[in-house]
Design a protein around this motif. Structure first.
Motif, PDB file in Angstrom:
ATOM      1  N   HIS A 338       0.731  -1.324   0.082  1.00 26.32           N
ATOM      2  CA  HIS A 338      -0.116   0.034  -0.144  1.00 26.32           C
ATOM      3  C   HIS A 338       0.819   1.274   0.155  1.00 26.32           C
ATOM      4  N   ALA A 339       0.437   2.199  -0.851  1.00 22.22           N
ATOM      5  CA  ALA A 339       1.563   3.418  -1.126  1.00 22.22           C
ATOM      6  C   ALA A 339       1.394   4.082   0.256  1.00 22.22           C
ATOM      7  N   VAL A 340       0.304   4.215   1.375  1.00 20.69           N
ATOM      8  CA  VAL A 340       0.461   5.275   2.189  1.00 20.69           C
ATOM      9  C   VAL A 340       0.706   4.158   3.478  1.00 20.69           C
ATOM     10  N   HIS A 341       0.126   3.118   3.766  1.00 21.90           N
ATOM     11  CA  HIS A 341       0.487   2.563   4.916  1.00 21.90           C
ATOM     12  C   HIS A 341       1.542   1.328   4.801  1.00 21.90           C
ATOM     13  N   GLY A 342       2.207   1.174   3.676  1.00 29.00           N
ATOM     14  CA  GLY A 342       3.236   0.206   3.586  1.00 29.00           C
ATOM     15  C   GLY A 342       2.616  -1.007   3.092  1.00 29.00           C
ATOM     16  N   SER A 343       1.675  -1.597   3.776  1.00 24.31           N
ATOM     17  CA  SER A 343       1.033  -2.932   3.503  1.00 24.31           C
ATOM     18  C   SER A 343      -0.357  -2.824   4.435  1.00 24.31           C
ATOM     19  N   ILE A 344      -1.176  -3.878   3.985  1.00 24.74           N
ATOM     20  CA  ILE A 344      -2.460  -3.657   4.315  1.00 24.74           C
ATOM     21  C   ILE A 344      -2.880  -5.229   4.462  1.00 24.74           C
ATOM     22  N   LYS A 345      -3.136  -5.567   5.610  1.00 20.41           N
ATOM     23  CA  LYS A 345      -3.804  -7.021   5.746  1.00 20.41           C
ATOM     24  C   LYS A 345      -5.371  -7.060   5.320  1.00 20.41           C
ATOM     25  N   MET A 346      -5.475  -8.101   4.679  1.00 20.50           N
ATOM     26  CA  MET A 346      -7.024  -8.359   4.211  1.00 20.50           C
ATOM     27  C   MET A 346      -7.301  -9.616   3.876  1.00 20.50           C
ATOM     28  N   GLN A 347      -8.380 -10.290   3.799  1.00 15.02           N
ATOM     29  CA  GLN A 347      -8.798 -11.332   3.498  1.00 15.02           C
ATOM     30  C   GLN A 347      -8.430 -11.894   2.060  1.00 15.02           C
ATOM     31  N   ASN A 348      -7.895 -13.094   1.863  1.00 18.11           N
ATOM     32  CA  ASN A 348      -7.200 -13.513   0.730  1.00 18.11           C
ATOM     33  C   ASN A 348      -8.446 -13.848  -0.244  1.00 18.11           C
ATOM     34  N   CYS A 349      -8.266 -14.443  -1.720  1.00 15.83           N
ATOM     35  CA  CYS A 349      -9.209 -15.053  -2.509  1.00 15.83           C
ATOM     36  C   CYS A 349      -9.511 -16.556  -1.990  1.00 15.83           C
ATOM     37  N   VAL A 350     -10.903 -16.398  -2.309  1.00 15.04           N
ATOM     38  CA  VAL A 350     -11.551 -17.818  -2.321  1.00 15.04           C
ATOM     39  C   VAL A 350     -12.338 -18.000  -3.470  1.00 15.04           C
ATOM     40  N   PRO A 351     -12.569 -19.435  -3.758  1.00 18.67           N
ATOM     41  CA  PRO A 351     -12.143 -20.762  -3.095  1.00 18.67           C
ATOM     42  C   PRO A 351     -10.639 -20.879  -3.698  1.00 18.67           C
ATOM     43  N   VAL A 352      -9.941 -21.805  -3.174  1.00 20.78           N
ATOM     44  CA  VAL A 352      -8.500 -22.208  -3.362  1.00 20.78           C
ATOM     45  C   VAL A 352      -8.756 -23.091  -4.523  1.00 20.78           C
ATOM     46  N   LEU A 353      -8.041 -22.715  -5.654  1.00 25.36           N
ATOM     47  CA  LEU A 353      -8.098 -23.653  -7.102  1.00 25.36           C
ATOM     48  C   LEU A 353      -6.523 -24.169  -6.979  1.00 25.36           C
ATOM     49  N   SER A 354      -6.542 -25.403  -7.315  1.00 24.72           N
ATOM     50  CA  SER A 354      -5.242 -26.171  -7.386  1.00 24.72           C
ATOM     51  C   SER A 354      -4.355 -25.780  -8.626  1.00 24.72           C
ATOM     52  N   ASP A 355      -5.080 -25.746  -9.733  1.00 23.97           N
ATOM     53  CA  ASP A 355      -4.078 -25.530 -11.007  1.00 23.97           C
ATOM     54  C   ASP A 355      -4.262 -24.025 -11.336  1.00 23.97           C
ATOM     55  N   THR A 356      -5.246 -23.284 -10.992  1.00 26.54           N
ATOM     56  CA  THR A 356      -5.288 -21.741 -11.708  1.00 26.54           C
ATOM     57  C   THR A 356      -5.754 -21.002 -10.358  1.00 26.54           C
ATOM     58  N   PRO A 357      -4.598 -20.783  -9.439  1.00 22.20           N
ATOM     59  CA  PRO A 357      -4.999 -20.029  -8.343  1.00 22.20           C
ATOM     60  C   PRO A 357      -5.323 -18.658  -8.542  1.00 22.20           C
ATOM     61  N   SER A 358      -6.301 -18.256  -7.472  1.00 21.89           N
ATOM     62  CA  SER A 358      -6.895 -16.883  -7.494  1.00 21.89           C
ATOM     63  C   SER A 358      -5.570 -16.264  -6.576  1.00 21.89           C
ATOM     64  N   ARG A 359      -5.463 -15.013  -6.909  1.00 24.95           N
ATOM     65  CA  ARG A 359      -4.479 -14.189  -5.863  1.00 24.95           C
ATOM     66  C   ARG A 359      -4.621 -12.649  -6.140  1.00 24.95           C
ATOM     67  N   ILE A 360      -4.084 -12.000  -5.287  1.00 24.27           N
ATOM     68  CA  ILE A 360      -4.090 -10.490  -5.397  1.00 24.27           C
ATOM     69  C   ILE A 360      -2.955 -10.044  -6.166  1.00 24.27           C
ATOM     70  N   ARG A 361      -3.140  -9.831  -7.270  1.00 30.70           N
ATOM     71  CA  ARG A 361      -1.880  -9.519  -8.157  1.00 30.70           C
ATOM     72  C   ARG A 361      -1.686  -7.994  -8.484  1.00 30.70           C
ATOM     73  N   ARG A 362      -2.726  -7.210  -7.947  1.00 24.56           N
ATOM     74  CA  ARG A 362      -2.646  -5.656  -8.105  1.00 24.56           C
ATOM     75  C   ARG A 362      -3.264  -5.120  -6.870  1.00 24.56           C
ATOM     76  N   SER A 363      -2.589  -3.919  -6.549  1.00 17.73           N
ATOM     77  CA  SER A 363      -3.240  -3.072  -5.294  1.00 17.73           C
ATOM     78  C   SER A 363      -4.315  -2.197  -5.776  1.00 17.73           C
ATOM     79  N   ALA A 364      -5.435  -1.836  -5.083  1.00 18.05           N
ATOM     80  CA  ALA A 364      -6.296  -1.132  -5.750  1.00 18.05           C
ATOM     81  C   ALA A 364      -5.549   0.251  -6.118  1.00 18.05           C
ATOM     82  N   PRO A 365      -6.511   0.636  -7.279  1.00 16.55           N
ATOM     83  CA  PRO A 365      -5.940   2.213  -7.759  1.00 16.55           C
ATOM     84  C   PRO A 365      -5.978   3.308  -6.747  1.00 16.55           C
ATOM     85  N   THR A 366      -5.113   4.181  -6.693  1.00 13.34           N
ATOM     86  CA  THR A 366      -4.954   5.102  -5.703  1.00 13.34           C
ATOM     87  C   THR A 366      -5.560   6.427  -6.037  1.00 13.34           C
ATOM     88  N   ARG A 367      -5.962   6.621  -7.337  1.00 11.64           N
ATOM     89  CA  ARG A 367      -6.683   7.710  -7.678  1.00 11.64           C
ATOM     90  C   ARG A 367      -7.617   7.437  -8.759  1.00 11.64           C
TER      91      ARG A 367
END
Length: 395
Positions: A338-367
């Motif tokens: 995170h640009a302001v807080h350094g990092s932010i803890k949040m819930q991860n993606c669900v459900p868990v897929l074995s071959d094509t995992p979901s994940r947080i690839r990009r932080s929210a747009p700041t503006r």
């Protein structure tokens, strides 16, 4: 750009604002779709300022995995920009009041004419048809109409609400399900389609057998506080240092609980010997269990529950969630830069897929409009035209 995920290669255009539409966009983005968030020039989505506490960080959760462009949908130039975006998209999400998109010349018929493979998910309080369609309808209203609010709370008090916007998030989740079904259908037909999501119907969908019970026997469920009538023992019980959830309503589990309590005779007591009997004497049974649990610290009680294979657990606060070893082991909570807080803890993606995992690839747009140049250039709009649009307040 990292494209991994089950929906990698799909482009989503997210119109609308606040919760239902954006949460659907979050779910699709978590699965790997490229989500382009269209915001109004200036302040952008009001979600940027929503949330509790001094720092408003809800946006950082609901806008993760998205890129932001700005376009004034009330102006012809802004509408043209959206048409260009949609022409190359797979999915459009919108949660305006029914008829609003049509008034801007962006109705499904026009969009599908230019892109027959397009999937359009429309979210509104009451749906796109019917006598209430034109009414404004937020999630709370949908919870009331869908029957949720009537059964939540203490029986001697007015209806309560959950501490989260469940009507909106249910609508978004069912909307995402509709998108996935429509994508599968498109592989067979080659055509897109329109998904009509009414928030109140999504609430109604999770109301179990209430309509059938009313139809068959005239039963109307009432507010029952922390219990489900007839399901016992299943409640939050007091300990010396807080509360603890025990769900021991199945016969075999209840017998183990009785043994653990040092009262095996309860399992043979006619009042508690089977599921129906325990339900009829629910208050008495909860009193007995509460008197027993009240002797222990939570940690002491939890050890007994684990040792005797009784479904039970602590009532977690955010502090408990971020410090729990099981949650950490499954990476159910992650830290996002995170640009302001350094990092932010949040819930991860669900459900868990074995071959094509979901994940947080990009932080929210700041503006708002952070990715205007990047995305509009992809559409063939040159820098000079972008400067003109920006000067005119279109973007």
């Amino acid at each position: 750009m990292d494209r991994e995920g089950a929906l990698a290669g799909l482009k989503v255009i997210e119109l609308g604002q606040l919760i239902a539409g954006p949460f659907c966009g979050q779910l699709l983005g978590d699965m790997g779709a490229d989500v382009v968030k269209v915001e109004a020039p200036g302040g952008g989505d009001p979600m940027r300022n929503w949330g509790s506490g001094e720092h408003k960080v809800w946006w950082d959760v609901i806008a993760r995995n998205k890129r932001s462009v700005t376009a004034d949908l009330r102006r012809a130039e802004g509408q043209d920009l959206v048409r260009k975006l949609v022409a190359e998209a797979d999915i459009v999400i919108e949660n305006f009041r029914p008829g609003k998109l049509e008034s801007w010349g962006l109705g499904p018929e026009q969009l599908l004419e230019g892109n027959p493979r397009l999937i359009i998910v429309r979210m509104s309080g009451y749906g796109q048809t019917g006598p209430y369609a034109s009414r404004p309808g937020f999630g709370g209203v949908a919870e009331a109409m869908g029957g949720w609010r009537a059964i939540v709370g203490e029986p001697d008090r007015p209806p309560s609400r959950m501490g989260v916007s469940i009507g909106d998030t249910l609508g978004a989740t069912f909307g995402c399900m509709g998108v996935l079904a429509a994508l599968h259908a498109r592989t067979r037909t080659g055509r897109g389609q329109i998904i009509d999501v009414a928030l109140y119907e999504c609430v109604l969908q999770v109301m179990e057998s209430q309509i059938a019970e009313y139809d068959v026997s005239g039963l109307v469920r009432q507010r029952s506080g922390s219990i489900l009538p007839g399901i016992a023992p299943s409640n939050v019980y007091p300990c010396r240092d807080g509360e603890y959830m025990i769900a021991a309503n199945a016969d075999g589990i209840f017998a183990r609980l009785c043994d653990t309590m040092g009262q095996p005779e309860l399992a043979r007591d006619p009042r508690f010997a089977d599921h129906v009997s325990r339900g009829r004497h629910q208050s008495d049974l909860d009193g007995i269990v509460s008197a027993w649990t009240g002797q222990f610290l939570i940690a002491e009680l939890e050890e007994k529950m684990i040792d005797n294979a009784i479904p039970a657990g602590r009532v977690y606060s955010p502090a408990d969630i971020v410090s729990d070893p099981h949650i950490a082991a499954r990476q159910a909570v992650v830290s996002v830069p995170h640009a302001v807080h350094g990092s932010i803890k949040m819930q991860n993606c669900v459900p868990v897929l074995s071959d094509t995992p979901s994940r947080i690839r990009r932080s929210a747009p700041t503006r708002p409009g952070q990715h205007n140049a990047e995305i509009y250039t992809e559409l063939g709009i040159d820098a000079s035209d972008l400067r003109t649009l920006e000067a005119g307040g279109v973007i």
